[in-house]
Design a protein around this motif. Structure first.
Motif, PDB file in Angstrom:
ATOM      1  N   SER A 275       0.836  -1.195   0.000  1.00  0.00           N
ATOM      2  CA  SER A 275       0.000   0.000   0.000  1.00  0.00           C
ATOM      3  C   SER A 275       0.871   1.245   0.000  1.00  0.00           C
ATOM      4  CB  SER A 275      -0.924   0.012   1.214  1.00  0.00           C
ATOM      5  OG  SER A 275      -0.177   0.210   2.409  1.00  0.00           O
ATOM      6  N   ASP A 318      -2.845   7.557  -2.565  1.00  0.00           N
ATOM      7  CA  ASP A 318      -3.714   6.494  -2.058  1.00  0.00           C
ATOM      8  C   ASP A 318      -3.537   5.242  -2.915  1.00  0.00           C
ATOM      9  OD1 ASP A 318      -4.733   8.152  -0.115  1.00  0.00           O
ATOM     10  OD2 ASP A 318      -6.327   8.908  -1.429  1.00  0.00           O
ATOM     11  N   GLY A 319      -4.076   4.124  -2.439  1.00  0.00           N
ATOM     12  CA  GLY A 319      -4.034   2.889  -3.211  1.00  0.00           C
ATOM     13  C   GLY A 319      -2.738   2.133  -3.011  1.00  0.00           C
ATOM     14  N   SER A 320      -2.385   1.300  -4.008  1.00  0.00           N
ATOM     15  CA  SER A 320      -1.193   0.476  -3.909  1.00  0.00           C
ATOM     16  C   SER A 320      -0.071   1.036  -4.765  1.00  0.00           C
ATOM     17  CB  SER A 320      -1.508  -0.957  -4.352  1.00  0.00           C
ATOM     18  OG  SER A 320      -1.953  -0.974  -5.697  1.00  0.00           O
ATOM     19  N   ASP A 437      -8.451  -6.696   1.214  1.00  0.00           N
ATOM     20  CA  ASP A 437      -8.027  -6.782  -0.178  1.00  0.00           C
ATOM     21  C   ASP A 437      -7.779  -8.236  -0.567  1.00  0.00           C
ATOM     22  OD1 ASP A 437      -6.794  -6.621  -2.637  1.00  0.00           O
ATOM     23  OD2 ASP A 437      -5.329  -5.117  -2.048  1.00  0.00           O
TER      24      ASP A 437
END
Length: 596
Positions: A275, A318-320, A437
């Motif tokens: 992440s 944000d996110g991976s 996830d």
């Protein structure tokens, strides 16, 4: 960069490295070895392997209990040109599977360890000087073809008749030599070795240090799972290179307020989705350390792409984090249903080719042909089953083409777990979903539908022996009727909505427990999200706990009692009553020492 063909094969390259500085440190950990001592131990092992007829085309079983001696055994196998399979010989399930499917020519272990009946055994003890000088003669380095088998790796998601991948010498050597060329180890470098020896990433740690002439620090699982002990070992031995994963980075960041690890030069993260928030925390905590996010798979000898997180804005997004661009020798493509490359930004299935590819699945020609395919030009590719797309930062992994999920880095097929649960008495149907996830789950939850009320704790006990630890549901929830899609299959999206409404209620106090047992029971139930537990329950075997949950338990205990409880206590005493007794004994001894 060294060539990855047989003109300068792995064994000769390692021998050159050892001979350059014979008295330099090669191995640290439970045993200290110089390059000369490692070389002699390896040569003696080669002689024993030769006596058992080991050569190219054979497979040698190596015991995880060899600890730091494992590297001598691995080097010996390389010198014979054979392949190896790493496992815990004391795990009868693993040993039986390996004996039946792989049929190793020899088994290398320590004295006193179990081996299959009739197996040719080579013993490595703590002796660093071979008792017979004749056995220390220079072994004849076997010439291996580039695609000769190097390692047999059982895929983590396989159950029942387990599926084994056969990697090649050129595949692993390509991975290691790329790293040494892209991120050269400086003088004084030390490489941490901590991965399970059965995994495809394990030899990468060892060979990186061996080829670069850097000492290898062997860390046991108790040290790895105890953040304070881990940081202490990294600082004490001035470790510069750590091959990790997102859960390990999370554990290290959460477990120590001010880690003293300024010697870390390069840390890699792979096996799970990284992440952006975790990457940002890491780079902020250790700004002088280079963080690499990598993507790989067993069928391609570990990693095939790399993204340098350090200093990029992506770490704050944000996110991976993207997994970057292909490493040398690897061909990574994103293809559409027609087998053609899709435009940048368009989702397709990730395919991998190049010298990194494995030979295929052991004794499974149909599955090998299904997953290892050819492009129109005849180039060999592996269909990963991962969905991805190309972005300005390289490859981004988006999901799966099937239902496969990853739990703490291990592959799990929900259908296989569901079949085990549906086969239990009283269960009509089962459905499994990941917690969080699907590519980075910490646990799975099973929903069951059955004939009348079901004892979900009993279902957990019955299913545990039939499932590997990572595939055991952390919770089993009974529902009157599983929600279904229009096609009649379990509706996993609607099941996910039930997680927040079906949390277990606080467990009532149990009769006959000591104060410590009640304390331990309460913590176990909270961490494992279970309804009940009794004195005879095993944290791992019957309650579905795993190493990260064990770490959480110890963290809670330390916080609530103020006692620095060692992590290994729960591994040495996994039964609730035994753990509580060991905790009492540890606390008493600590208080007695303080008074003395």
């Amino acid at each position: 960069m060294l060539s990855s063909n047989t003109s300068r094969h792995l064994a000769r390259s390692i021998a050159d490295s050892l001979e350059r500085s014979p008295e330099a440190t090669a191995v640290l950990g439970d045993q200290h070895l110089t390059n000369r001592q490692l070389d002699l131990m390896s040569r003696a092992c080669v002689s024993a392997l030769n006596e058992n007829g080991v050569g190219p085309g054979d497979v040698v079983a190596l015991d995880s209990a060899l600890d730091s001696r494992f590297v001598a055994a691995l080097l010996a196998v390389v010198r014979t040109g054979a392949a190896y399979v790493g496992l815990d010989f004391a795990d009868t399930g693993q040993a039986t599977t390996v004996a039946d499917s792989v049929q190793p020519t020899a088994w290398v272990t320590r004295p006193g360890r179990p081996v299959p009946a009739g197996a040719a055994t080579v013993l490595l003890d703590d002796t660093v000087e071979p008792p017979d000088p004749a056995r220390a003669t220079e072994p004849a380095n076997a010439v291996t073809a580039p695609d000769d088998a190097f390692q047999v790796v059982f895929t983590s998601g396989s159950l029942g008749a387990r599926k084994a991948v056969v990697t090649t010498y050129q595949g692993v050597l390509n991975r290691v030599l790329w790293f040494l060329d892209a991120y050269p180890l400086r003088p004084g470098s030390v490489v941490a070795v901590h991965k399970d020896v059965s995994l495809v990433g394990s030899p990468v740690e060892m060979l990186t240090g061996l080829l670069a002439g850097a000492p290898l620090l062997f860390l046991d699982k108790h040290t790895v799972l105890d953040p304070e002990a881990f940081w202490s070992a990294l600082a004490e031995h001035r470790v510069t290179h750590l091959f990790g994963s997102p859960p390990l980075l999370q554990l290290l960041l959460d477990g120590a307020a001010e880690p003293d690890a300024t010697t870390l030069d390069v840390v890699t993260s792979s096996a799970q989705s990284l992440s952006a928030s975790l990457a940002g925390r890491w780079t902020k905590k250790l700004p002088g350390t280079r963080l690499l996010n990598m993507y790989g798979l067993t069928e391609a000898a570990s990693n095939v792409t790399c993204f340098d997180v350090t200093g990029t804005a992506t770490a704050q997004d944000d996110g991976s984090v993207p997994v970057g661009t292909p490493i040398t020798g690897c061909d990574v493509r994103v293809l559409g249903p027609d087998g053609q490359p899709v435009p940048d930004g368009t989702t397709g299935e990730v395919h991998v080719g190049g010298v990194c590819l494995a030979r295929g699945y052991l004794d499974r020609p149909e599955e090998t042909a299904e997953r290892f395919v050819s492009d129109p030009d005849g180039a060999r590719l592996f269909r990963t089953g991962d969905l991805g797309r190309w972005t300005e930062h390289g490859l981004e992994i988006l999901g799966r083409t099937d239902t496969q999920i990853k739990v703490r880095g291990f592959k799990v097929l929900p259908e296989v777990v569901e079949a085990v649960l549906a086969g239990l008495p009283g269960v009509w149907l089962a459905a499994v979903i990941p917690v969080g996830d699907p590519l980075d789950a910490q646990d799975i939850v099973a929903f069951v539908e059955g004939a009348g009320p079901l004892d979900v704790d009993d279902l957990a006990r019955q299913s545990s022996p039939r499932l590997p630890t990572h595939a055991r549901p952390g919770r089993i929830v009974q529902v009157a009727e599983l929600p279904r899609t229009v096609s009649g299959k379990p509706d996993r999206a609607r099941l996910a909505e039930l997680l927040d409404t079906d949390r277990p209620a606080a467990a009532p106090a149990a009769d006959g427990l000591t104060a410590t047992e009640e304390l331990v029971r309460g913590i176990w139930l909270r961490v494992l999200e279970k309804d009940t537990a009794d004195r005879a329950d095993d944290f791992f075997q019957t309650l579905g706990g795993h190493s990260l949950k064990a770490t959480n338990v110890i963290a809670v205990l330390r916080r609530e009692t103020g006692v620095k409880v060692p992590l290994r206590l729960i591994f040495d005493h996994p039964v609730l009553a035994d753990f509580a007794a060991a905790l009492d004994a540890f606390t008493a001894a600590r208080e007695s020492g303080a008074r003395g």
